[in-house]
Design an enzyme around this catalytic site. Sequence first.
Site: not given
Ligand code: PBG
Length: 317
Positions: A183, A236
């Site tokens: 991520k 991601k």
């Molecule tokens: C963090 C989380 C994020 C997303 C899903 N879970 C990102 C973040 O704020 O760091 C992003 C998903 C998206 O942008 O669609 N728990």
Amino acid sequence: MNTGLKPAELIYPYFIVSGRGKKEGIDSFPGVFRFSVDRLLKDLKGLQGLGLNKILLFAIPDKKDAAGSGAYGEDSVAAAAVRKIKERYPKIMVMTDVCLCAYTSHGHCGILQGTGYRVQGTGRTIDNKKTLEVLAKIALSHAEAGADWVAPSAMAKGQVAAIRKALDENGYKNTKILGYSAKFASNFYAPFRNAANSAPKFGDRRSYQLDFTDGRQALGEIASDIREGADMVMVKPALSYLDVIKEAKAEFSYPLAAYNVSGEYSLVKYGASRGLWNEKNMVFEIISSIKRAGADFIITYHAKDIARWLKEDMEDR
Ligand code: PBG
């Protein structure tokens, strides 16, 4: 268009709030809503009608605190929703996001240390051990409610192992784990943070999310999630990271999900609304590229659109 794409390869994310009768629009996130469970149950009927059968849930609590305590009670917004969804739609595969950023008053994905903590640019740190304890508690509460998969996204070291252990020890050996393994600290999460009201109140997430100038580190993270017992791993965002998806598939040949995130989705929607491109053609090009790179499953806010287009194409034939 023959893309070979199947609705069962798509995972649709939902945002849930407490209360009744709610379906609220979100800033800079066209076509995505925060639902109360009663409205969500209605929406799921349409989703199933489109041939979609996998959802990923994000809950937004009524109250936030430094400990993120709204995340794990048996009546948390997430657990209550999972229970109702599985009762009504046992065949829908329910995945839940396991993180703290939507629940903590500071908006970081972990529990912060007392005073002298260190989050990039702020002089504050995350207490990894405490964070793992809380993440395991959250995951267990979702499993107890009936979640088929839990998806830890906090990027805390050892989160998959900690969750696997808690699930196994409590009789949830069949609950699966989707690791948000690679991520990146991305600019593409902005609309999501509006949806979940989860932007960090100070600093940013670069001390625990990956640096986008470095692709190798991502493979190391994926390897450790597999070792720790993840049933599927994730890259991601998707689009700026197709190289990582491709390398991950080649190196591990392990079940792989890609998250086509909120900012990627909103760009397409806004461009289409300005007449810059045909939305359907654009979405099929994008999703095809993610599949080509090697993703087995794609988490996308476009899932309903895609399923509808696939259906229309079938009917036209
Ligand atoms: C963090 C989380 C994020 C997303 C899903 N879970 C990102 C973040 O704020 O760091 C992003 C998903 C998206 O942008 O669609 N728990």
